[in-house]
Scaffold this motif. Structure first.
Motif, PDB file in Angstrom:
ATOM      1  N   TYR A  81       0.837  -1.211   0.000  1.00 11.54           N
ATOM      2  CA  TYR A  81       0.000   0.000   0.000  1.00 11.54           C
ATOM      3  C   TYR A  81       0.869   1.257   0.000  1.00 11.54           C
ATOM      4  O   TYR A  81       0.626   2.180  -0.777  1.00 11.54           O
ATOM      5  CB  TYR A  81      -0.943  -0.003   1.212  1.00 11.54           C
ATOM      6  CG  TYR A  81      -1.767   1.253   1.306  1.00 11.54           C
ATOM      7  CD1 TYR A  81      -2.850   1.462   0.441  1.00 11.54           C
ATOM      8  CD2 TYR A  81      -1.455   2.246   2.222  1.00 11.54           C
ATOM      9  CE1 TYR A  81      -3.596   2.626   0.500  1.00 11.54           C
ATOM     10  CE2 TYR A  81      -2.198   3.407   2.289  1.00 11.54           C
ATOM     11  CZ  TYR A  81      -3.261   3.598   1.436  1.00 11.54           C
ATOM     12  OH  TYR A  81      -4.000   4.747   1.496  1.00 11.54           O
ATOM     13  N   ARG A  82       1.885   1.289   0.867  1.00 12.56           N
ATOM     14  CA  ARG A  82       2.749   2.467   0.963  1.00 12.56           C
ATOM     15  C   ARG A  82       3.488   2.710  -0.353  1.00 12.56           C
ATOM     16  O   ARG A  82       3.612   3.844  -0.807  1.00 12.56           O
ATOM     17  CB  ARG A  82       3.750   2.288   2.099  1.00 12.56           C
ATOM     18  CG  ARG A  82       4.657   3.477   2.283  1.00 12.56           C
ATOM     19  CD  ARG A  82       5.496   3.300   3.544  1.00 12.56           C
ATOM     20  NE  ARG A  82       6.264   4.488   3.801  1.00 12.56           N
ATOM     21  CZ  ARG A  82       7.560   4.609   3.534  1.00 12.56           C
ATOM     22  NH1 ARG A  82       8.215   3.597   3.008  1.00 12.56           N
ATOM     23  NH2 ARG A  82       8.196   5.721   3.799  1.00 12.56           N
ATOM     24  N   THR A  83       3.986   1.646  -0.958  1.00 10.87           N
ATOM     25  CA  THR A  83       4.708   1.785  -2.219  1.00 10.87           C
ATOM     26  C   THR A  83       3.779   2.285  -3.318  1.00 10.87           C
ATOM     27  O   THR A  83       4.146   3.151  -4.111  1.00 10.87           O
ATOM     28  CB  THR A  83       5.350   0.447  -2.617  1.00 10.87           C
ATOM     29  OG1 THR A  83       6.200   0.011  -1.553  1.00 10.87           O
ATOM     30  CG2 THR A  83       6.158   0.577  -3.890  1.00 10.87           C
ATOM     31  N   TRP A  84       2.559   1.759  -3.360  1.00 15.55           N
ATOM     32  CA  TRP A  84       1.581   2.203  -4.362  1.00 15.55           C
ATOM     33  C   TRP A  84       1.223   3.667  -4.139  1.00 15.55           C
ATOM     34  O   TRP A  84       1.145   4.443  -5.081  1.00 15.55           O
ATOM     35  CB  TRP A  84       0.341   1.326  -4.280  1.00 15.55           C
ATOM     36  CG  TRP A  84      -0.770   1.811  -5.151  1.00 15.55           C
ATOM     37  CD1 TRP A  84      -0.856   1.732  -6.506  1.00 15.55           C
ATOM     38  CD2 TRP A  84      -1.962   2.461  -4.715  1.00 15.55           C
ATOM     39  NE1 TRP A  84      -2.031   2.296  -6.948  1.00 15.55           N
ATOM     40  CE2 TRP A  84      -2.729   2.753  -5.855  1.00 15.55           C
ATOM     41  CE3 TRP A  84      -2.452   2.827  -3.468  1.00 15.55           C
ATOM     42  CZ2 TRP A  84      -3.955   3.389  -5.783  1.00 15.55           C
ATOM     43  CZ3 TRP A  84      -3.674   3.456  -3.392  1.00 15.55           C
ATOM     44  CH2 TRP A  84      -4.407   3.736  -4.548  1.00 15.55           C
ATOM     45  N   LYS A  85       1.030   4.048  -2.877  1.00 12.63           N
ATOM     46  CA  LYS A  85       0.614   5.408  -2.561  1.00 12.63           C
ATOM     47  C   LYS A  85       1.725   6.435  -2.817  1.00 12.63           C
ATOM     48  O   LYS A  85       1.475   7.495  -3.372  1.00 12.63           O
ATOM     49  CB  LYS A  85       0.178   5.475  -1.093  1.00 12.63           C
ATOM     50  CG  LYS A  85      -0.373   6.780  -0.660  1.00 12.63           C
ATOM     51  CD  LYS A  85      -1.740   6.597  -0.106  1.00 12.63           C
ATOM     52  CE  LYS A  85      -2.224   7.886   0.518  1.00 12.63           C
ATOM     53  NZ  LYS A  85      -3.398   8.378  -0.099  1.00 12.63           N
ATOM     54  N   THR A  86       2.958   6.129  -2.415  1.00 14.76           N
ATOM     55  CA  THR A  86       4.058   7.085  -2.551  1.00 14.76           C
ATOM     56  C   THR A  86       4.792   6.987  -3.879  1.00 14.76           C
ATOM     57  O   THR A  86       5.527   7.898  -4.237  1.00 14.76           O
ATOM     58  CB  THR A  86       5.100   6.880  -1.428  1.00 14.76           C
ATOM     59  OG1 THR A  86       5.700   5.590  -1.577  1.00 14.76           O
ATOM     60  CG2 THR A  86       4.476   7.035  -0.055  1.00 14.76           C
ATOM     61  N   ARG A  87       4.624   5.877  -4.580  1.00 14.10           N
ATOM     62  CA  ARG A  87       5.320   5.616  -5.837  1.00 14.10           C
ATOM     63  C   ARG A  87       6.839   5.624  -5.640  1.00 14.10           C
ATOM     64  O   ARG A  87       7.600   5.896  -6.557  1.00 14.10           O
ATOM     65  CB  ARG A  87       4.959   6.641  -6.916  1.00 14.10           C
ATOM     66  CG  ARG A  87       3.478   6.778  -7.215  1.00 14.10           C
ATOM     67  CD  ARG A  87       2.986   5.589  -8.005  1.00 14.10           C
ATOM     68  NE  ARG A  87       1.709   5.832  -8.635  1.00 14.10           N
ATOM     69  CZ  ARG A  87       0.563   5.345  -8.205  1.00 14.10           C
ATOM     70  NH1 ARG A  87       0.524   4.616  -7.121  1.00 14.10           N
ATOM     71  NH2 ARG A  87      -0.552   5.560  -8.853  1.00 14.10           N
ATOM     72  N   SER A  88       7.270   5.324  -4.410  1.00 14.32           N
ATOM     73  CA  SER A  88       8.688   5.300  -4.088  1.00 14.32           C
ATOM     74  C   SER A  88       9.112   3.878  -3.732  1.00 14.32           C
ATOM     75  O   SER A  88       8.483   3.229  -2.902  1.00 14.32           O
ATOM     76  CB  SER A  88       8.976   6.227  -2.905  1.00 14.32           C
ATOM     77  OG  SER A  88      10.319   6.092  -2.496  1.00 14.32           O
TER      78      SER A  88
END
Length: 90
Positions: free
Chosen positions: A24-31
């Motif tokens: 989720y965090r990777t999808w949200k931040t694109r980082s």
């Protein structure tokens, strides 16, 4: 199911859920800077091996949890490819 027999399914649930916040965090931040290629490749290989073992011993908990883990890790690998900026050095 006895108290001790609940340990395996609970461990599988917690292990599987542990990757969800990262996806989720990777999808949200694109980082994906904090994601290691080595860790991701080892995690995918481990999930595949556990899945293979689960099929061999016919353990549904191992099969389901590692199928989900493999999918989550493949999503993270996809994000790593997609969101990693290409580095061109001249």
């Amino acid at each position: 199911m006895t108290y001790l027999e609940c340990i395996g399914p609970l461990a599988a649930l917690l292990t599987t859920c542990s990757f969800m916040p990262q996806v989720y965090r990777t999808w949200k931040t694109r980082s994906t800077e904090s994601l290691s290629w080595t860790m991701l490749c080892i995690a995918v290989a481990a999930a595949f091996l556990w899945l293979s073992y689960g099929v061999y011993v016919q353990d549904l908990i191992i099969i389901i949890s590692n199928s989900i883990m493999g999918v989550l890790q493949m999503i993270l690998l996809y994000f790593k490819f997609k969101f990693s900026a290409p580095t061109l050095k001249v």
